[in-house]
Design an enzyme around this catalytic site. Structure first.
Site, PDB file in Angstrom:
ATOM      1  N   ASP A 116      25.476   6.521  44.036  1.00  0.00           N
ATOM      2  CA  ASP A 116      26.576   6.002  43.180  1.00  0.00           C
ATOM      3  C   ASP A 116      26.910   4.915  43.951  1.00  0.00           C
ATOM      4  O   ASP A 116      27.428   4.550  44.971  1.00  0.00           O
ATOM      5  CB  ASP A 116      27.449   7.229  43.493  1.00  0.00           C
ATOM      6  CG  ASP A 116      27.403   8.336  42.697  1.00  0.00           C
ATOM      7  OD1 ASP A 116      26.326   8.262  41.910  1.00  0.00           O
ATOM      8  OD2 ASP A 116      28.347   9.283  42.800  1.00  0.00           O
TER       9      ASP A 116
ATOM     10  N   GLU B 238      24.423  17.273  36.908  1.00  0.00           N
ATOM     11  CA  GLU B 238      23.546  18.198  36.945  1.00  0.00           C
ATOM     12  C   GLU B 238      24.164  19.771  36.753  1.00  0.00           C
ATOM     13  O   GLU B 238      25.454  19.802  36.963  1.00  0.00           O
ATOM     14  CB  GLU B 238      22.931  18.234  38.475  1.00  0.00           C
ATOM     15  CG  GLU B 238      22.039  17.109  38.658  1.00  0.00           C
ATOM     16  CD  GLU B 238      21.697  16.751  40.159  1.00  0.00           C
ATOM     17  OE1 GLU B 238      20.589  16.045  40.379  1.00  0.00           O
ATOM     18  OE2 GLU B 238      22.546  17.272  40.914  1.00  0.00           O
TER      19      GLU B 238
ATOM     20  N   THR C 172      14.503  16.999  39.073  1.00  0.00           N
ATOM     21  CA  THR C 172      14.475  15.935  40.172  1.00  0.00           C
ATOM     22  C   THR C 172      13.485  16.158  41.213  1.00  0.00           C
ATOM     23  O   THR C 172      12.788  17.064  41.309  1.00  0.00           O
ATOM     24  CB  THR C 172      15.794  15.494  40.703  1.00  0.00           C
ATOM     25  OG1 THR C 172      16.060  16.745  41.500  1.00  0.00           O
ATOM     26  CG2 THR C 172      16.816  15.345  39.668  1.00  0.00           C
TER      27      THR C 172
ATOM     28  N   GLU D 132      12.112  13.526  36.888  1.00  0.00           N
ATOM     29  CA  GLU D 132      12.906  12.204  37.587  1.00  0.00           C
ATOM     30  C   GLU D 132      12.645  12.163  39.109  1.00  0.00           C
ATOM     31  O   GLU D 132      12.420  13.227  39.597  1.00  0.00           O
ATOM     32  CB  GLU D 132      14.498  12.306  37.413  1.00  0.00           C
ATOM     33  CG  GLU D 132      14.925  12.508  35.833  1.00  0.00           C
ATOM     34  CD  GLU D 132      16.608  12.376  36.039  1.00  0.00           C
ATOM     35  OE1 GLU D 132      17.236  12.233  37.158  1.00  0.00           O
ATOM     36  OE2 GLU D 132      16.947  12.258  34.941  1.00  0.00           O
TER      37      GLU D 132
ATOM     38  N   LEU E 125      15.314   9.561  44.372  1.00  0.00           N
ATOM     39  CA  LEU E 125      15.424   8.412  45.273  1.00  0.00           C
ATOM     40  C   LEU E 125      14.690   7.207  44.537  1.00  0.00           C
ATOM     41  O   LEU E 125      13.683   7.514  44.163  1.00  0.00           O
ATOM     42  CB  LEU E 125      15.482   8.659  46.688  1.00  0.00           C
ATOM     43  CG  LEU E 125      16.620   9.608  47.281  1.00  0.00           C
ATOM     44  CD1 LEU E 125      16.082  10.039  48.730  1.00  0.00           C
ATOM     45  CD2 LEU E 125      17.914   9.318  47.285  1.00  0.00           C
TER      46      LEU E 125
END
Length: 583
Positions: free
Chosen positions: A205, A289, A449, A487, A490
């Site tokens: 973020d 999520e 993810t 996805e 990181l």
């Protein structure tokens, strides 16, 4: 979400972290094998002196003695600025066709093509507080470069706190309208994320976008609208699902607010749905999520690889727990959640609840609580997706939901970090099948993810196993008949991560081809680093390989030579984007 960036960089840049030779696969290592780098001996027990509802937090949960596991045992898994001419006319994309990624065909009756289309996540602050596109020149050059390199589209967060920030029911879509038109001009598809969470406080973020002001006002009046842990700590990333159906937000329920937002989005951008906007990802929790905020990094509350903490201590969640316990004739189980589950930075064997032998997680009480806790999360997802399905019916877009890749302590029996996040996945129970089944019922894609991670790159003392976890999820989605998208958790620009994504996206589960591929992959994230020469070269090569598909019999050297052509063609745009994004 996965391990924080410093940990990940350390894991992939240094020597490989190997498991102790004496550790039995699937079991927690002895205390002597735990690496001090990953485990802080200074962690305090936050529950020693605090009380809640009259109960001392250090007290053992109402967990009867160890009982045999219920259910079947699951299989073991787990150089300067570019000329203005380049800005005004799109570069030819050669043999890059548009893709549809709906498994088994699409809304127009076309057959699904081989290969996995790649999308790229936009910066979190792509739209400013003044409702304009941030860094327009950089954005324009970047989008053009992405499309020229073969990227299918982009993913953008549509922030609730920006669009409906000042007054309930008043929506300002100006910045998003501008960004969507830019994507359309460059021939890029869009995955639009309905981001009902706060930006700030999680891995990656880079800016802060809180919930709408009027929502924050209501939370300040009633703090129980926020997720709460057993020590009374509130989390303001996302409204507690315990009040989903209560008119707590100026006469509307949270689910009604989410529904009204999605309906307003659909009405505003109906002319783009199905052509430019091809997917609506519905945010249903922190970081968008479907999970509880069990491992918040903000203010150092949680550090990798801590087990996290249950988030069910607001009055609305506790009221529901009480009713659930009374319904099965066990009212004593409804007073509180587990009180012996350690703290955010504990390890499973440090707790009575999560330890492998005789842990409360596998007792009748533990099975009751974890079933209730995970079902509340599933019900939350079901409510919002049912509404989304109605709103976007016949709009030629797909729905999706994002599930976190919680891979640490995966090799233990209890899978404690998954349990505190709301995924009831243990050695004896598959917690991802119910999620996949819920998504299948609502026609939604399962977006997962940590696809870029490899087991040996992770700290072995924490029994991390992202590859095994991805395989388990692939099996669950196959059995449920739901498309799987991926996805990276990181930012990774190295060839090893790209190769891992290529392998995982082929969905060759347990070494066998399933005839499936991931329906899409979303790359994290568009930023100056992506446009650095070496990173960009590897990225273009990666995109082309993903689009080829696993069944295409072609020499990778030929694909790489073709990729070099796109690298050369896009160099002026890439140089411009890299410079502009840093200003």
């Amino acid at each position: 979400m996965a391990m924080n960036l410093p940990h990940q960089i350390g894991a992939i840049s240094g020597a490989a972290l190997c498991a102790d030779a004496g550790v039995v696969p699937g079991e927690a290592p002895s205390s002597s094998t735990v690496t001090a780098v990953w485990r802080s001996s200074g962690t305090s027990n936050m529950g020693v002196s605090m009380t809640m509802n009259g109960l001392e937090n250090g007290r053992v949960s109402p967990s009867p003695p160890f009982t045999p596991p219920l259910g079947s045992v699951r299989p073991e898994i787990s150089l300067s600025l570019a000329a203005e001419a380049l800005m005004s006319a799109p570069i030819s994309t050669g043999d890059v066709p548009d893709r549809e990624y709906i498994a088994g065909g699409n809304a127009r009756g076309e057959e699904k093509k081989n290969g996995v289309p790649v999308y790229v996540m936009m910066p979190l602050d792509s739209v400013t507080w003044n409702h304009t596109v941030n860094r327009k020149k950089a954005m324009n050059a970047s989008l053009q470069a992405l499309r020229s390199a073969g990227v299918e589209g982009i993913m953008m967060d549509v922030w609730w706190g920006l669009v409906e920030g000042e007054k309930p029911g008043e929506y300002n879509w100006a910045g998003y309208s501008e960004l969507l038109e830019m994507a359309k001009k460059h021939g890029l598809k869009v995955q639009a994320v309905m981001s009902f969470h706060q930006c700030g406080g999680n891995v990656g973020d880079s800016c802060t976008i809180p919930l709408p002001n009027w929502v924050v006002e209501e939370i300040n009046k009633d703090h129980d609208l926020a997720y709460t842990d057993q020590w009374g700590r509130r989390n303001y990333e996302y409204i507690s699902l315990g009040c989903d159906t209560l008119p707590a937000l100026k006469g509307r329920t949270p689910v009604q607010c989410y529904s009204d937002f999605m309906r307003a989005f659909s009405n505003e951008f109906e002319h783009l749905l199905g052509d430019t906007i091809v997917e609506i990802q519905v945010g249903m929790g922190p970081a968008g999520e479907l999970r509880y905020p069990s491992y918040p990094e903000q203010n150092g509350t949680w550090r990798f690889p801590g087990i996290g903490a249950f988030q069910c201590y607001d009055k609305y969640m506790l009221s529901n727990l009480k009713s659930a316990a009374e319904a099965i004739g066990k009212p004593e189980w409804g007073a509180t959640g587990p009180t012996d589950a350690g703290n955010y930075n504990s390890w499973p064997e440090d707790t009575n609840f999560f330890k492998k032998e005789g842990g409360g997680w596998n007792s009748p009480y533990g099975q009751f609580f974890l079933s209730w806790y995970s079902q509340m999360l599933l019900n939350h997802g079901e409510r919002i997706l049912q509404s989304a399905k109605t709103i976007f019916k016949n709009k030629s877009v797909k729905l999706s939901a994002k599930i976190a890749g919680i891979h640490w302590h995966y090799g233990t029996r209890s899978h404690a970090p998954e349990l505190t996040a709301g995924y009831y996945n243990t050695r004896f129970r598959d917690g991802y099948r119910p999620i996949a089944q819920m998504l299948a019922r609502n026609g939604a894609i399962f977006n997962f993810t940590c696809i870029e991670m490899r087991d040996h790159e992770q700290p072995q003392d924490a029994l991390c196993a992202p590859e095994k976890l991805v395989r388990q999820v692939a099996l669950a989605t196959q059995e449920a008949g739901v498309p799987l998208a991926g996805e990276n958790a990181l930012p990774r620009y190295d060839g090893c991560a790209h190769e891992q994504i290529l392998q995982a996206s082929a969905l060759n589960v347990e070494g066998n081809s399933t005839g499936r591929e991931m329906c899409a992959f979303t790359y994290l994230r568009m930023n100056p680093d992506l446009f650095q020469p070496d990173n960009w070269r590897r990225f273009v090569d990666f995109v082309k390989k993903m689009r080829e598909g696993k069944d295409v019999q072609r020499c990778w050297e030929q694909v790489e030579r073709e990729a070099e052509h796109f690298v050369h063609v896009t160099r002026p745009l890439v140089q411009e984007a890299a410079v502009a994004l840093t200003h």
